[in-house]
Design a protein around this motif. Structure first.
Motif, PDB file in Angstrom:
ATOM      1  N   ARG A 161     -16.461   1.756  12.557  1.00 16.36           N
ATOM      2  CA  ARG A 161     -15.271   2.608  12.513  1.00 16.36           C
ATOM      3  C   ARG A 161     -14.065   1.856  13.113  1.00 16.36           C
ATOM      4  O   ARG A 161     -12.944   1.946  12.585  1.00 16.36           O
ATOM      5  CB  ARG A 161     -15.541   3.927  13.259  1.00 16.36           C
ATOM      6  CG  ARG A 161     -14.329   4.817  13.417  1.00 16.36           C
ATOM      7  CD  ARG A 161     -13.640   5.172  12.091  1.00 16.36           C
ATOM      8  NE  ARG A 161     -12.243   5.568  12.336  1.00 16.36           N
ATOM      9  CZ  ARG A 161     -11.255   5.411  11.469  1.00 16.36           C
ATOM     10  NH1 ARG A 161     -11.474   4.905  10.266  1.00 16.36           N
ATOM     11  NH2 ARG A 161     -10.036   5.770  11.781  1.00 16.36           N
ATOM     12  N   LEU A 219      -7.100  12.067   8.907  1.00 18.15           N
ATOM     13  CA  LEU A 219      -8.567  12.015   8.839  1.00 18.15           C
ATOM     14  C   LEU A 219      -9.206  13.228   9.507  1.00 18.15           C
ATOM     15  O   LEU A 219     -10.218  13.745   9.033  1.00 18.15           O
ATOM     16  CB  LEU A 219      -9.081  10.734   9.526  1.00 18.15           C
ATOM     17  CG  LEU A 219      -8.857   9.432   8.758  1.00 18.15           C
ATOM     18  CD1 LEU A 219      -9.121   8.230   9.655  1.00 18.15           C
ATOM     19  CD2 LEU A 219      -9.757   9.374   7.531  1.00 18.15           C
ATOM     20  N   LYS A 259      -7.672  -1.536  11.124  1.00 13.26           N
ATOM     21  CA  LYS A 259      -7.040  -1.927   9.851  1.00 13.26           C
ATOM     22  C   LYS A 259      -5.832  -1.027   9.593  1.00 13.26           C
ATOM     23  O   LYS A 259      -4.774  -1.483   9.171  1.00 13.26           O
ATOM     24  CB  LYS A 259      -8.063  -1.825   8.706  1.00 13.26           C
ATOM     25  CG  LYS A 259      -7.582  -2.377   7.381  1.00 13.26           C
ATOM     26  CD  LYS A 259      -6.829  -1.368   6.532  1.00 13.26           C
ATOM     27  CE  LYS A 259      -6.387  -1.956   5.198  1.00 13.26           C
ATOM     28  NZ  LYS A 259      -5.521  -1.052   4.451  1.00 13.26           N
ATOM     29  N   ILE A 263      -8.125  11.998   4.337  1.00 10.35           N
ATOM     30  CA  ILE A 263      -7.117  10.987   4.020  1.00 10.35           C
ATOM     31  C   ILE A 263      -6.662  11.038   2.569  1.00 10.35           C
ATOM     32  O   ILE A 263      -5.545  10.669   2.235  1.00 10.35           O
ATOM     33  CB  ILE A 263      -7.659   9.565   4.362  1.00 10.35           C
ATOM     34  CG1 ILE A 263      -6.522   8.587   4.622  1.00 10.35           C
ATOM     35  CG2 ILE A 263      -8.580   9.018   3.273  1.00 10.35           C
ATOM     36  CD1 ILE A 263      -5.837   8.769   5.914  1.00 10.35           C
ATOM     37  N   THR A 278     -12.019  -0.275  10.671  1.00 11.37           N
ATOM     38  CA  THR A 278     -11.160   0.478   9.748  1.00 11.37           C
ATOM     39  C   THR A 278     -10.000   1.130  10.500  1.00 11.37           C
ATOM     40  O   THR A 278      -8.859   1.165  10.022  1.00 11.37           O
ATOM     41  CB  THR A 278     -11.988   1.564   9.028  1.00 11.37           C
ATOM     42  OG1 THR A 278     -13.226   0.977   8.651  1.00 11.37           O
ATOM     43  CG2 THR A 278     -11.278   2.095   7.810  1.00 11.37           C
ATOM     44  N   ASN A 296      -1.913  -2.027   9.168  1.00 13.00           N
ATOM     45  CA  ASN A 296      -1.039  -1.637   8.048  1.00 13.00           C
ATOM     46  C   ASN A 296       0.411  -1.579   8.529  1.00 13.00           C
ATOM     47  O   ASN A 296       1.325  -2.059   7.868  1.00 13.00           O
ATOM     48  CB  ASN A 296      -1.401  -0.243   7.530  1.00 13.00           C
ATOM     49  CG  ASN A 296      -2.579  -0.252   6.562  1.00 13.00           C
ATOM     50  OD1 ASN A 296      -2.949  -1.294   6.040  1.00 13.00           O
ATOM     51  ND2 ASN A 296      -3.169   0.910   6.340  1.00 13.00           N
ATOM     52  N   GLU A 317       0.843  -1.211   0.000  1.00 12.41           N
ATOM     53  CA  GLU A 317       0.000   0.000   0.000  1.00 12.41           C
ATOM     54  C   GLU A 317       0.874   1.255   0.000  1.00 12.41           C
ATOM     55  O   GLU A 317       1.700   1.454   0.893  1.00 12.41           O
ATOM     56  CB  GLU A 317      -0.941  -0.016   1.221  1.00 12.41           C
ATOM     57  CG  GLU A 317      -2.007   1.060   1.131  1.00 12.41           C
ATOM     58  CD  GLU A 317      -3.052   0.951   2.238  1.00 12.41           C
ATOM     59  OE1 GLU A 317      -3.379  -0.169   2.672  1.00 12.41           O
ATOM     60  OE2 GLU A 317      -3.530   2.013   2.676  1.00 12.41           O
TER      61      GLU A 317
END
Ligand code: MEV
Length: 438
Positions: A274, A384, A280, A389, A277, A284, A85
């Motif tokens: 929420r 955010l 998540k 983002i 994510t 990362n 990513e």
């Protein structure tokens, strides 16, 4: 059945590729060229990779990047990250630099206990089973001496074995619930070998136990396996500073930023959509370091998410407080990691990553990985709650879009320059490329 094959694993590598190309591909020549382009010209290295798994046909590359400037306790690290990513390493590096000027990260390992279970079915009186367990427990431990000898010499081994009655959840279901200290090894093989030995001894000894009738002797071992849920193998990492010290180019008003950041974390604490994510984003950072250091990211993922749901509702892994003029942001997660054994001693790039991290112990690596997760989450939530983002994300993604359109180096230079002052969206990039080419 069409397109099936038996004995595939027995074929040579080139026979496997031939079968695949003939069965599934239209342009066989291009597919073969592609597969072969990813082979390593160093035959020994290629063989090493071929033998990691079964049926290897080629290599699948992920970039290995580095996020420097991580101050963790009193040591500075450049953290290796294997990830596809585009924005992850940039965000980690930015967060590292931000906190470098504000005291760095503090991390501590809270516990290092691993867990494994022998699951079995017993039809009979629980008191008798308990009496048998009390009698057999020392034998369970002594019978594993050949497995535990080296680990014990280094200070680890079996910590305890408990008999657990699970019949309220499932009829006649019991467990030997064992805890282990595996030091610098992740310990999966060690634990599983111990468990299988426990199961053997348990079963054999049950035949000799005078207290059991014939039905009770007939204990059925269902399975013996470690648990990837390790809530007692825990690490905590934190950053904190005076609210006013948060002031920077991106944070002109630190008080407003701190409150909004805390609100964003509170939302992830109470709202599962929420939280998933939010977590998540943490993963990362975590997975990228776990992968670069040759550890099992699926095990880490499974354990971390179970931990995030431990109170019966999926929630944030990070927390934030803004009190008495101090902004504090922290993470507490279970991590079962190893720095010896497994892929760590086999994969040359894992070795390279370990050296970059100054040959960490498993405890050091737990701290580094937790910090990478916290840094990643700080970067994401900061974006955010300020710019959004997409600004940073699309800037990093620009190169992927340019590569999709096979932009030349000269085109890339012009377009990167153009998008320094223009908003990056997929359609804006497409438009800019065609304008340039016309
Ligand atoms: C994207 O890979 C990760 C984020 O969605 C994380 C988050 O929303 O906190 C940016």
């Amino acid at each position: 059945m069409p397109n099936t094959i038996s004995g595939f694993s027995k074929l040579s590598k080139s026979e496997k590729i031939d079968w695949l190309l003939n069965t599934y591909f239209t342009d066989k020549d291009s597919a073969r060229t592609l597969v072969q382009r990813y082979w390593n010209s160093d035959k020994k290295l290629q063989k090493l990779h071929d033998e990691f798994i079964e049926n290897t046909i080629t290599n699948y590359y992920l970039p290995l990047g580095v996020a420097p400037n991580f101050l963790i306790n009193d040591t500075t690290y450049a953290i290796p990250m294997a990830i596809e990513e585009s924005s992850v390493i940039a965000a980690a590096s930015k967060a590292a630099k931000f906190w470098l000027d504000r005291g760095g990260f503090k991390a501590e390992v809270l516990a290092t206990e691993k867990i494994g279970q022998v699951h079995f079915i017993y039809e009979g009186d629980f008191d008798k089973l308990n009496a048998f367990f009390t009698e057999v427990k020392p034998k369970l431990i002594s019978a594993t001496a050949h497995i535990t000898k080296n680990m014990e010499r280094r200070g680890g081994g079996i910590l305890d074995i408990e008999l657990r009655n699970k019949t309220e959840d499932l009829p006649n279901y019991y467990q030997l619930h064992a805890t282990f200290e595996t030091l610098d090894a992740m310990g999966a093989n060690f634990i599983n070998s111990c468990l299988e030995q426990f199961a053997n001894t348990f079963k054999t000894e049950s035949f000799q136990f005078k207290g059991f009738n014939n039905t009770e002797k007939n204990i059925s071992i269902v399975m013996s396996i470690l648990s990837n849920y390790v809530p007692e193998c825990l690490v905590r990492a934190e950053v904190s500073c005076k609210i006013e010290d948060l002031k920077s180019k991106d944070i002109p008003n630190p008080e407003v930023f701190a409150q909004k950041f805390k609100q964003a974390v509170s939302i992830a604490e109470v709202e599962p959509y929420r939280a998933v994510t939010h977590n998540k984003g943490i993963m990362n950072g975590i997975d990228a370091v776990v992968l670069a250091t040759g550890n099992d990211f699926r095990a880490v993922e499974a354990g971390v998410h179970a931990y995030a749901a431990r109170h019966g509702k999926y929630s944030s892994l990070t927390h934030c407080s803004v009190e008495n003029g101090i902004f504090k942001f922290w993470i507490k997660i279970p991590l079962a990691l190893g720095t010896v054994g497994g892929l760590t001693s086999l994969h040359p790039l894992v070795n390279f990553s370990m050296e970059m991290l100054q040959k960490p112990s498993a405890k050091d690596l737990m701290k580094i990985v937790a910090v990478a997760g916290l840094a990643q989450n700080f970067g994401a939530v900061k974006s955010l709650t300020t710019t959004g983002i997409q600004e940073g994300h699309m800037k990093m993604h620009l190169m992927n879009i340019l590569n999709q359109f096979e932009a030349t180096e000269a085109e890339k230079v012009k377009l990167v320059e153009h998008f320094k002052t223009n908003v990056v969206t997929h359609s804006a990039v497409v438009e800019a490329i065609s304008k340039l080419r016309n």
